[in-house]
Design a protein around this motif. Structure first.
Motif, PDB file in Angstrom:
ATOM      1  N   GLU A  25       0.864  -1.270  -0.042  1.00 19.71           N
ATOM      2  CA  GLU A  25       0.210   0.059   0.064  1.00 19.71           C
ATOM      3  C   GLU A  25       0.765   1.386  -0.003  1.00 19.71           C
ATOM      4  O   GLU A  25       0.622   2.252  -0.716  1.00 19.71           O
ATOM      5  CB  GLU A  25      -0.963  -0.108   1.252  1.00 19.71           C
ATOM      6  CG  GLU A  25      -2.261  -0.963   1.103  1.00 19.71           C
ATOM      7  CD  GLU A  25      -2.920  -0.471  -0.181  1.00 19.71           C
ATOM      8  OE1 GLU A  25      -3.269   0.618  -0.442  1.00 19.71           O
ATOM      9  OE2 GLU A  25      -3.348  -1.427  -0.999  1.00 19.71           O
ATOM     10  N   ARG A  26       1.908   1.296   0.962  1.00 18.18           N
ATOM     11  CA  ARG A  26       2.828   2.262   0.860  1.00 18.18           C
ATOM     12  C   ARG A  26       3.362   2.685  -0.799  1.00 18.18           C
ATOM     13  O   ARG A  26       3.602   3.756  -1.134  1.00 18.18           O
ATOM     14  CB  ARG A  26       3.955   2.118   1.616  1.00 18.18           C
ATOM     15  CG  ARG A  26       3.322   2.603   3.335  1.00 18.18           C
ATOM     16  CD  ARG A  26       4.360   2.275   4.321  1.00 18.18           C
ATOM     17  NE  ARG A  26       5.186   1.306   4.585  1.00 18.18           N
ATOM     18  CZ  ARG A  26       6.565   1.248   4.832  1.00 18.18           C
ATOM     19  NH1 ARG A  26       6.999   2.090   5.111  1.00 18.18           N
ATOM     20  NH2 ARG A  26       7.184  -0.166   4.572  1.00 18.18           N
ATOM     21  N   ASP A  29       0.612   4.215  -2.854  1.00 16.71           N
ATOM     22  CA  ASP A  29       0.404   5.588  -2.327  1.00 16.71           C
ATOM     23  C   ASP A  29       1.569   6.584  -2.882  1.00 16.71           C
ATOM     24  O   ASP A  29       1.412   7.855  -3.140  1.00 16.71           O
ATOM     25  CB  ASP A  29       0.274   5.648  -0.914  1.00 16.71           C
ATOM     26  CG  ASP A  29      -0.971   4.926  -0.453  1.00 16.71           C
ATOM     27  OD1 ASP A  29      -1.635   4.665  -1.354  1.00 16.71           O
ATOM     28  OD2 ASP A  29      -1.426   4.468   0.676  1.00 16.71           O
ATOM     29  N   ARG A  30       2.768   6.128  -2.619  1.00 18.80           N
ATOM     30  CA  ARG A  30       4.172   6.919  -2.825  1.00 18.80           C
ATOM     31  C   ARG A  30       4.483   7.131  -4.222  1.00 18.80           C
ATOM     32  O   ARG A  30       4.919   8.122  -4.601  1.00 18.80           O
ATOM     33  CB  ARG A  30       5.292   6.479  -2.039  1.00 18.80           C
ATOM     34  CG  ARG A  30       6.534   7.242  -2.087  1.00 18.80           C
ATOM     35  CD  ARG A  30       7.443   6.689  -1.035  1.00 18.80           C
ATOM     36  NE  ARG A  30       7.242   6.800   0.222  1.00 18.80           N
ATOM     37  CZ  ARG A  30       7.866   7.003   1.355  1.00 18.80           C
ATOM     38  NH1 ARG A  30       9.128   6.239   1.120  1.00 18.80           N
ATOM     39  NH2 ARG A  30       7.445   7.090   2.541  1.00 18.80           N
TER      40      ARG A  30
END
Length: 66
Positions: A25-26, A29-30
């Motif tokens: 997820e990171r 998102d990033r």
């Protein structure tokens, strides 16, 4: 004309699905990347700049990127 495999290597990362546990997820998102799951692997697809940054991020988080 550039070799197609070198272009592909600079625009995608292929990892086993378990490699992104806890950081998937990171990553999404990033970075501006597309993550596609098929046959037990994730293909992370993006521009050469995003793939380089995502590769660095993965390495900093203990994921071996070949």
């Amino acid at each position: 004309m550039p070799d197609p495999s070198s272009l592909r290597d600079s625009t995608q990362i292929v990892l086993p699905c378990h490699a992104l546990e806890g950081i998937g997820e990171r990553l999404r998102d990033r970075f501006t990347v597309t993550v596609v799951e098929a046959d037990g692997y994730y293909r992370i697809i993006g521009s050469p700049v995003e793939i380089k940054a995502a590769s660095d991020f993965l390495a900093r988080n203990g994921v071996a990127v070949a």
